[in-house]
Scaffold this active site. Structure first.
Site, PDB file in Angstrom:
ATOM      1  N   HIS A   5       0.927  -1.079   0.085  1.00  0.00           N
ATOM      2  CA  HIS A   5       0.165   0.004   0.086  1.00  0.00           C
ATOM      3  C   HIS A   5       0.829   1.317   0.088  1.00  0.00           C
ATOM      4  CE1 HIS A   5      -3.242  -2.869   1.313  1.00  0.00           C
ATOM      5  NE2 HIS A   5      -2.082  -3.331   2.081  1.00  0.00           N
ATOM      6  N   SER A  34      14.715  21.303 -16.378  1.00  0.00           N
ATOM      7  CA  SER A  34      13.672  22.088 -16.667  1.00  0.00           C
ATOM      8  C   SER A  34      13.900  23.546 -17.348  1.00  0.00           C
ATOM      9  CB  SER A  34      12.991  22.389 -15.389  1.00  0.00           C
ATOM     10  OG  SER A  34      12.059  23.616 -15.395  1.00  0.00           O
ATOM     11  N   ASN A  58      14.895  15.881 -14.098  1.00  0.00           N
ATOM     12  CA  ASN A  58      13.792  14.970 -14.257  1.00  0.00           C
ATOM     13  C   ASN A  58      13.998  13.728 -14.902  1.00  0.00           C
ATOM     14  OD1 ASN A  58      12.000  17.062 -13.255  1.00  0.00           O
ATOM     15  ND2 ASN A  58      11.930  18.140 -15.312  1.00  0.00           N
ATOM     16  N   TYR A  89      -9.618 -13.838 -46.308  1.00  0.00           N
ATOM     17  CA  TYR A  89      -8.925 -12.375 -46.071  1.00  0.00           C
ATOM     18  C   TYR A  89     -10.081 -11.329 -46.295  1.00  0.00           C
ATOM     19  CZ  TYR A  89      -5.746  -8.399 -47.249  1.00  0.00           C
ATOM     20  OH  TYR A  89      -5.253  -7.223 -47.185  1.00  0.00           O
ATOM     21  N   GLN A 116      -4.947  -5.143 -43.579  1.00  0.00           N
ATOM     22  CA  GLN A 116      -4.156  -4.212 -43.857  1.00  0.00           C
ATOM     23  C   GLN A 116      -3.707  -3.311 -42.678  1.00  0.00           C
ATOM     24  OE1 GLN A 116      -3.182  -2.961 -47.748  1.00  0.00           O
ATOM     25  NE2 GLN A 116      -3.757  -0.848 -46.914  1.00  0.00           N
TER      26      GLN A 116
HETATM   27  N1  ARG Z   1      -1.417  -4.873 -48.472  1.00  0.00           N
HETATM   28  C1  ARG Z   1      -2.340  -5.897 -48.412  1.00  0.00           C
HETATM   29  C2  ARG Z   1      -2.409  -5.962 -46.752  1.00  0.00           C
HETATM   30  O1  ARG Z   1      -1.477  -5.508 -46.014  1.00  0.00           O
HETATM   31  C3  ARG Z   1      -1.615  -6.857 -49.046  1.00  0.00           C
HETATM   32  C4  ARG Z   1      -2.870  -8.192 -49.278  1.00  0.00           C
HETATM   33  C5  ARG Z   1      -3.868  -7.480 -50.242  1.00  0.00           C
HETATM   34  N2  ARG Z   1      -4.656  -8.680 -50.626  1.00  0.00           N
HETATM   35  C6  ARG Z   1      -5.845  -8.500 -51.229  1.00  0.00           C
HETATM   36  N3  ARG Z   1      -6.671  -9.241 -51.771  1.00  0.00           N
HETATM   37  N4  ARG Z   1      -6.415  -7.130 -51.486  1.00  0.00           N
HETATM   38  O2  ARG Z   1      -3.089  -6.852 -46.268  1.00  0.00           O
END
Ligand code: ARG
Length: 468
Positions: free
Chosen positions: A166, A287, A295, A327, A332
């Site tokens: 504490h 400072s 600091n 995907y 991305q």
């Molecule tokens: N630049 C894309 C990423 O980072 C690569 C894969 C793109 N694939 C797609 N089907 N558009 O995910």
């Protein structure tokens, strides 16, 4: 090769014959990742070379094509390393930039490289390869940081400081013991990272866009070439799995939280009210208005940066939450949080190893602080138990003694034998050993305790573990 025969060179206008109009400049900027994913270039080339080698071995491309691809990739490597490579936003990402340049350099062989793969399995492979190498770097840094702390712990095995619960003075502890608590945390961070590495180091390549490919690929061969531990077994999962990135970021977030806790202690210890440690000047700033200030900026900033890595974990896990298989372009968005988590953790570990190697303890200040707050009260209770009292009764007796001492403006350990005997007649002259700071420390000699001997035993254990 003229751009009219290189479809990728025309991507700025439209993807393919299918598209009736080009992307607007805004959409191009919005969807491009080349600004940040170009740092994957080495992994991208490494993955492509392994893929090409396998295509050749399987008779899917000719030996001449294979040689051309290697020649082109060597040229591209040199261009990127020298800074001569021209990254084009219109080519969206690192993969298309490199592939387009390859086709410019070697023509048809470059166009054949993409046989049996898609950017979906390509990007997943690149990120895994890149992350695997970063993990190896982080593991080495975690080892260095632990060794620095173990050295400091050995130096300070019998430096007494107040232990807190504490944030109130609780019991005396060895400063070395305190530092070794962080070694335990960093050791777990390393253990966790090594475990994450197993799932990072699996190969998605060969899953193609999502369903696998009709070409007779040898995925095992590619995995061996790339030093991977195994294959992603389901093509849909292979292209859409980002668990490995989330797991890594979770490990990074927890690792940064450990750094943040240590930072908080360093900030406290450096304040005038504690004065327990000094950090080398090169890790502190002054400072602009108060001339006397020094600091602890580095620990403060590290404490702050832990927040952003925790944020990246939230970002990544949320990124995956609503995604259907397989995907999706959402993925991305995995890169910037992942990259920043790696960069932040890596730089922090580097700086901390150097800073902590230069940390100077101020044992007199620690001892003075441990001598306030009746830190050995528990030891008096334990003493009474050895003399036959039940612990609860002993606890009560010592509470009275603390009160008496406080009323006289004294520390419990500073009461005279007569004063102590007035509280409990079983107390004898041998009480002053247990009541001393050294006596208190030395008594806690069981495994995991704060006795200097135990600290040295732990130092030895860590040393042999860190050598292995
Ligand atoms: N630049 C894309 C990423 O980072 C690569 C894969 C793109 N694939 C797609 N089907 N558009 O995910």
């Amino acid at each position: 090769m003229s751009s009219s025969t290189n479809p990728l060179a025309n991507k700025a206008q439209a993807w393919s014959a299918l598209f009736a109009e080009p992307m607007s400049e805004l959409v191009q900027r919005y969807t491009a990742s080349v600004g940040f994913d170009q740092r994957l270039w080495r992994a991208d080339i490494q993955g492509s070379l392994a893929h090409a080698e396998m295509l050749e071995a399987q008779g899917l491309i000719s030996a001449e094509d294979g040689a051309e691809i290697r020649r082109g990739m060597a040229a591209i490597t040199a261009e990127i390393e020298s800074g001569a490579f021209e990254w084009k936003l219109a080519l969206e990402d690192v993969h298309l930039n490199i592939e387009a340049r390859l086709t410019e350099l070697v023509g048809l062989a470059g166009k054949r490289l993409h046989t049996g793969r898609s950017r979906n399995d390509q990007v997943a492979t690149d990120v895994r390869l890149w992350l695997r190498d970063e993990i190896d770097g982080l593991l080495a840094l975690l080892g260095t940081l632990q060794r620095v702390l173990v050295d400091q712990a050995e130096r300070h095995a019998d430096t007494v400081m107040p232990g807190f619960t504490h944030l109130q003075v609780a019991q005396p502890v060895s400063f070395g013991h305190h530092l070794l608590a962080y070694v335990e945390m960093f050791a777990r961070d390393a253990e966790r990272l090594a475990d994450v590495r197993k799932r990072v180091n699996r190969l998605p390549l060969g899953a193609a866009a999502l369903a696998g490919t009709p070409y007779p690929l040898d995925r095992e061969r590619v995995a061996r070439t790339l030093g991977m531990d195994g294959l992603c077994q389901n093509s849909l999962d292979a292209v859409s799995d980002r668990d490995f990135a989330i797991e890594f970021t979770a490990a990074a977030a927890l690792g940064m939280v450990h750094i943040s806790r240590l930072s908080e202690e360093l900030v406290l210890w450096m304040s005038q009210n504690f004065g327990f440690v000094k950090l080398p000047d090169r890790f502190c700033t002054g400072s602009s208005i108060m001339p006397q200030k020094k600091n602890p900026d580095v620990p403060e900033l590290a404490r702050g940066k832990s927040g952003r890595v925790v944020g990246h974990l939230m970002g990544l896990i949320t990124l995956m939450k609503g995604q259907p298989l397989a995907y999706n372009k959402d993925n991305q968005e995995d890169k910037e949080p992942l990259f920043d988590s790696v960069d932040t953790w890596r730089d922090t570990l580097r700086i901390f190893a150097e800073m902590l190697a230069g940390l100077q303890a101020v044992p007199e200040a620690m001892r003075a602080a441990a001598s306030r707050g009746h830190a050995t009260a528990t030891d008096l209770a334990d003493y009474l138990v050895r003399k036959g009292a039940a612990f609860r009764d002993a606890h009560e007796t010592v509470a009275h003694a603390v009160r008496t001492a406080s009323e006289q403006g004294k520390e419990l350990a500073a009461l005279t034998l007569e004063q102590l005997q007035a509280i409990d007649t079983r107390i004898e002259a041998d009480v002053f050993g247990p009541l001393s700071l050294e006596g208190s420390l030395a008594a806690r000699k069981g495994l995991g305790g704060t006795a200097p001997d135990q600290v040295i035993a732990q130092v030895r254990r860590h040393r042999s573990r860190l050598q292995a």
